[in-house]
Each structure stands twice: as C-alpha cells, then as structure tokens.
Design a protein around this motif. Sequence first.
Motif, PDB file in Angstrom:
ATOM      1  N   VAL A  69       0.865  -1.179   0.000  1.00  0.00           N
ATOM      2  CA  VAL A  69       0.000   0.000   0.000  1.00  0.00           C
ATOM      3  C   VAL A  69       0.902   1.229   0.000  1.00  0.00           C
ATOM      4  CG1 VAL A  69      -1.607   1.364   1.415  1.00  0.00           C
ATOM      5  CG2 VAL A  69      -2.009  -1.086   1.077  1.00  0.00           C
ATOM      6  N   ALA A  70       0.452   2.282  -0.664  1.00  0.00           N
ATOM      7  CA  ALA A  70       1.192   3.554  -0.686  1.00  0.00           C
ATOM      8  C   ALA A  70       0.192   4.686  -0.495  1.00  0.00           C
ATOM      9  CB  ALA A  70       1.945   3.698  -2.005  1.00  0.00           C
ATOM     10  N   ARG A  71       0.668   5.918  -0.569  1.00  0.00           N
ATOM     11  CA  ARG A  71      -0.211   7.090  -0.471  1.00  0.00           C
ATOM     12  C   ARG A  71       0.013   7.979  -1.678  1.00  0.00           C
ATOM     13  NH1 ARG A  71      -1.705   8.218   5.670  1.00  0.00           N
ATOM     14  NH2 ARG A  71      -0.605   6.507   6.669  1.00  0.00           N
ATOM     15  N   ASP A  72      -1.096   8.546  -2.181  1.00  0.00           N
ATOM     16  CA  ASP A  72      -0.968   9.445  -3.316  1.00  0.00           C
ATOM     17  C   ASP A  72      -0.636  10.851  -2.841  1.00  0.00           C
ATOM     18  OD1 ASP A  72      -3.344  10.530  -2.372  1.00  0.00           O
ATOM     19  OD2 ASP A  72      -4.591   9.794  -4.010  1.00  0.00           O
ATOM     20  N   ALA A  73      -0.640  11.804  -3.775  1.00  0.00           N
ATOM     21  CA  ALA A  73      -0.246  13.176  -3.441  1.00  0.00           C
ATOM     22  C   ALA A  73      -1.178  13.828  -2.433  1.00  0.00           C
ATOM     23  CB  ALA A  73      -0.188  14.018  -4.713  1.00  0.00           C
ATOM     24  N   GLN A  74      -2.417  13.324  -2.323  1.00  0.00           N
ATOM     25  CA  GLN A  74      -3.383  13.866  -1.361  1.00  0.00           C
ATOM     26  C   GLN A  74      -3.376  13.092  -0.042  1.00  0.00           C
ATOM     27  OE1 GLN A  74      -4.520  13.351  -4.803  1.00  0.00           O
ATOM     28  NE2 GLN A  74      -3.705  15.425  -4.967  1.00  0.00           N
ATOM     29  N   ARG A 114      -4.054   9.922   0.334  1.00  0.00           N
ATOM     30  CA  ARG A 114      -5.004   8.810   0.343  1.00  0.00           C
ATOM     31  C   ARG A 114      -4.268   7.492   0.128  1.00  0.00           C
ATOM     32  NH1 ARG A 114      -8.756  11.041  -4.368  1.00  0.00           N
ATOM     33  NH2 ARG A 114      -6.645  11.145  -5.258  1.00  0.00           N
ATOM     34  N   PHE A 115      -4.855   6.412   0.646  1.00  0.00           N
ATOM     35  CA  PHE A 115      -4.255   5.092   0.469  1.00  0.00           C
ATOM     36  C   PHE A 115      -4.531   4.577  -0.944  1.00  0.00           C
ATOM     37  CE2 PHE A 115      -4.974   5.171   5.128  1.00  0.00           C
ATOM     38  CZ  PHE A 115      -3.664   4.980   5.540  1.00  0.00           C
ATOM     39  N   VAL A 116      -3.491   4.019  -1.578  1.00  0.00           N
ATOM     40  CA  VAL A 116      -3.594   3.420  -2.901  1.00  0.00           C
ATOM     41  C   VAL A 116      -2.776   2.131  -2.910  1.00  0.00           C
ATOM     42  CG1 VAL A 116      -3.895   5.625  -4.113  1.00  0.00           C
ATOM     43  CG2 VAL A 116      -1.597   4.708  -3.764  1.00  0.00           C
ATOM     44  N   LEU A 117      -2.943   1.315  -3.952  1.00  0.00           N
ATOM     45  CA  LEU A 117      -2.119   0.124  -4.085  1.00  0.00           C
ATOM     46  C   LEU A 117      -0.657   0.520  -4.248  1.00  0.00           C
ATOM     47  CD1 LEU A 117      -4.350  -2.022  -6.454  1.00  0.00           C
ATOM     48  CD2 LEU A 117      -4.032  -2.321  -3.994  1.00  0.00           C
ATOM     49  N   GLY A 118       0.232  -0.255  -3.644  1.00  0.00           N
ATOM     50  CA  GLY A 118       1.637   0.106  -3.615  1.00  0.00           C
ATOM     51  C   GLY A 118       2.476  -0.501  -4.724  1.00  0.00           C
ATOM     52  N   PRO A 119       3.706  -0.011  -4.901  1.00  0.00           N
ATOM     53  CA  PRO A 119       4.573  -0.447  -5.997  1.00  0.00           C
ATOM     54  C   PRO A 119       5.022  -1.893  -5.900  1.00  0.00           C
ATOM     55  CG  PRO A 119       5.756   0.994  -4.487  1.00  0.00           C
ATOM     56  CD  PRO A 119       4.310   1.070  -4.102  1.00  0.00           C
ATOM     57  N   ARG A 120       5.003  -2.476  -4.697  1.00  0.00           N
ATOM     58  CA  ARG A 120       5.447  -3.856  -4.556  1.00  0.00           C
ATOM     59  C   ARG A 120       4.570  -4.804  -5.371  1.00  0.00           C
ATOM     60  NH1 ARG A 120       9.341  -7.192  -4.703  1.00  0.00           N
ATOM     61  NH2 ARG A 120       9.197  -9.017  -3.344  1.00  0.00           N
ATOM     62  N   LEU A 121       3.308  -4.454  -5.572  1.00  0.00           N
ATOM     63  CA  LEU A 121       2.413  -5.296  -6.359  1.00  0.00           C
ATOM     64  C   LEU A 121       2.891  -5.393  -7.807  1.00  0.00           C
ATOM     65  CD1 LEU A 121      -0.950  -4.035  -4.893  1.00  0.00           C
ATOM     66  CD2 LEU A 121       0.028  -6.309  -4.578  1.00  0.00           C
ATOM     67  N   ALA A 122       3.361  -4.283  -8.353  1.00  0.00           N
ATOM     68  CA  ALA A 122       3.884  -4.301  -9.716  1.00  0.00           C
ATOM     69  C   ALA A 122       5.143  -5.146  -9.797  1.00  0.00           C
ATOM     70  CB  ALA A 122       4.175  -2.882 -10.188  1.00  0.00           C
ATOM     71  N   GLU A 123       5.978  -5.052  -8.771  1.00  0.00           N
ATOM     72  CA  GLU A 123       7.210  -5.831  -8.764  1.00  0.00           C
ATOM     73  C   GLU A 123       6.922  -7.328  -8.687  1.00  0.00           C
ATOM     74  OE1 GLU A 123       9.434  -2.210  -6.350  1.00  0.00           O
ATOM     75  OE2 GLU A 123       9.135  -4.144  -5.384  1.00  0.00           O
ATOM     76  N   SER A 168       5.499   3.699  -9.703  1.00  0.00           N
ATOM     77  CA  SER A 168       4.557   4.792  -9.448  1.00  0.00           C
ATOM     78  C   SER A 168       3.133   4.340  -9.756  1.00  0.00           C
ATOM     79  CB  SER A 168       4.894   6.010 -10.308  1.00  0.00           C
ATOM     80  OG  SER A 168       6.139   6.556  -9.956  1.00  0.00           O
ATOM     81  N   VAL A 169       2.217   4.671  -8.864  1.00  0.00           N
ATOM     82  CA  VAL A 169       0.808   4.321  -9.022  1.00  0.00           C
ATOM     83  C   VAL A 169       0.040   5.591  -9.375  1.00  0.00           C
ATOM     84  CG1 VAL A 169      -1.224   3.316  -7.922  1.00  0.00           C
ATOM     85  CG2 VAL A 169       1.059   2.456  -7.347  1.00  0.00           C
ATOM     86  N   LEU A 170      -0.561   5.626 -10.550  1.00  0.00           N
ATOM     87  CA  LEU A 170      -1.243   6.813 -11.049  1.00  0.00           C
ATOM     88  C   LEU A 170      -2.706   6.490 -11.346  1.00  0.00           C
ATOM     89  CD1 LEU A 170       1.510   8.112 -13.509  1.00  0.00           C
ATOM     90  CD2 LEU A 170       1.088   8.839 -11.152  1.00  0.00           C
ATOM     91  N   PRO A 171      -3.561   7.506 -11.378  1.00  0.00           N
ATOM     92  CA  PRO A 171      -4.998   7.260 -11.573  1.00  0.00           C
ATOM     93  C   PRO A 171      -5.325   6.875 -13.011  1.00  0.00           C
ATOM     94  CG  PRO A 171      -4.554   9.608 -11.437  1.00  0.00           C
ATOM     95  CD  PRO A 171      -3.269   8.926 -11.091  1.00  0.00           C
ATOM     96  N   MET A 172      -6.475   6.214 -13.166  1.00  0.00           N
ATOM     97  CA  MET A 172      -6.989   5.851 -14.484  1.00  0.00           C
ATOM     98  C   MET A 172      -7.943   6.912 -15.020  1.00  0.00           C
ATOM     99  SD  MET A 172      -6.040   3.029 -16.072  1.00  0.00           S
ATOM    100  CE  MET A 172      -7.505   2.627 -17.033  1.00  0.00           C
ATOM    101  N   LYS A 173      -7.973   8.079 -14.412  1.00  0.00           N
ATOM    102  CA  LYS A 173      -8.917   9.130 -14.792  1.00  0.00           C
ATOM    103  C   LYS A 173      -8.280  10.205 -15.652  1.00  0.00           C
ATOM    104  CE  LYS A 173     -12.112   7.195 -12.248  1.00  0.00           C
ATOM    105  NZ  LYS A 173     -13.229   6.444 -12.884  1.00  0.00           N
TER     106      LYS A 173
END
Length: 240
Positions: free
Chosen positions: A57-62, A64-73, A132-137
């Motif tokens: 889990v990671a946090r975005d610029a605001q 908020r909790f988001v999925l973290g980079p370890r998942l991509a790895e 890096s985890v970025l939005p789909m919007k």
Amino acid sequence: MDTAASPSKVGVLDKAAMILGTLASGPFVLADLVAATGFPRATAYRLTTALEHHRLVARDAQGRFVLGPRLAELSAATGEDRLLTAAGPVLASLRDTTGESTQLYRRHGQMRICIATAEPPTGMRDLVPVGSVLPMKVGSAAQILLAWEDPESFHQGLQGARFTAAALSSVRRRGWAQSISEREPGMASVSAPVRDPSHRVVAAVTITGPLQRLTQHPGTQLAESAVDAADRLTEVVCHS
C-alpha cells in the motif's frame, strides 16, 4: 468491486486481502476505507499502515491510500519477464528518438502502474519512477488502457475521468491517445497500446514531455514513434 473472496480462516490475511481488494477500485481516505470494509477504524489503520510498510500500500499526493509499488514488482516476477526485458531497450530507443521521457504502464484495478521507464539524461523531464501508481482518470496511458475495455468497465472507468467516451472512440479509431495538461499542468503525452495474442490491450507505451516542446498537438509529431514502439513490444508478447 469484488473484495469478498472465500475466507481462508486466517483472519489477519483475509482482512489484509480485503483492504487490497478495496483499494483496487481507487484511492481511499481512512474513513472511506473503514466504511467500505466494515473494519473498526483502529484495525483498518493498523493493517493498512502495516501493508504500507511492506510497500503493498502507498499514499498518493493527497495522502489517500492506494495500491503500492510492490504489487507491480511481484507481478513482474510472475510472468511478465519477457515484456519487461524487452521494454528496457525499446523505451531507451524511443527516448533517444524523441528526446523525451518514456514509460510503460499496466492497469491494476482503477489505477495504472509504471513498470518500466527511460529518462533523458538532461533537460526538462517528467520523471515517473518505476512502481509509481497513477490514476486511471487522466493521461493518455489511462485512455489507452480503458478504450478497448468491455462496456461495463468502459462506462465505469469514464466516471470522473478528464476524457470522454467520444475521445476514447477517437483513440480506438486512430490507435493512439494524447493528453494535454490532464495529469500535470504544462505537460503532454502520447500513448499507444501493447496487445497480447488475443488482441487484448495489456500495457501502454507513453511518451511525455513539456508542452513547450510537444505543443498542443503532441500526437502529430509523436504518434508514429509511440505506435512503432508499442508494436515492437506487442510482437514480443505475442511470440513469447
């Protein structure tokens, strides 16, 4: 949102899996995460910060909790080796040809993750580290990763997006996407799809740079290069 798989009877793992499944639908502040999971606030905070420690889990610029980079790895280690191995030289060649930053994105739920990148050594850059985890919007990569989705996912993905159904129709017709100041003011990007043998879009090749160089019509100068790079990676995926 499917966050309720059969319990494994190992309570803490079931709760951690539920948190990760919930975050797959987008960023959550703690209060909304508590509401979505039904966990006590203290439990949700304890588990989420523990997952953050392990980069799941990671946090975005605001914040908020988001999925973290370890998942991509972890994903990269379980079957995407050929794509990632090929991505390095392809992105580097694309960077050298265009003089701009290049990235490769994959979709994960309602987010996209940068799984490879090549940056120019000097000058104004749009640095997006691997993981890096970025939005789909927002962004041309998000447009590519959404444009060919099934109707339900397509319409769900458009909710709150900076682009429209008509824009994505144009993306499907021409085979590439562009964005202008969607994710970051003053920056532009062009993306093209990487496909698997069933023609499903599995990744997006992206070129990013400042508007002063890419102009208000970045696709005019960069679309051909982005599509060529994406086609090279599609060939790797389809013949692996």
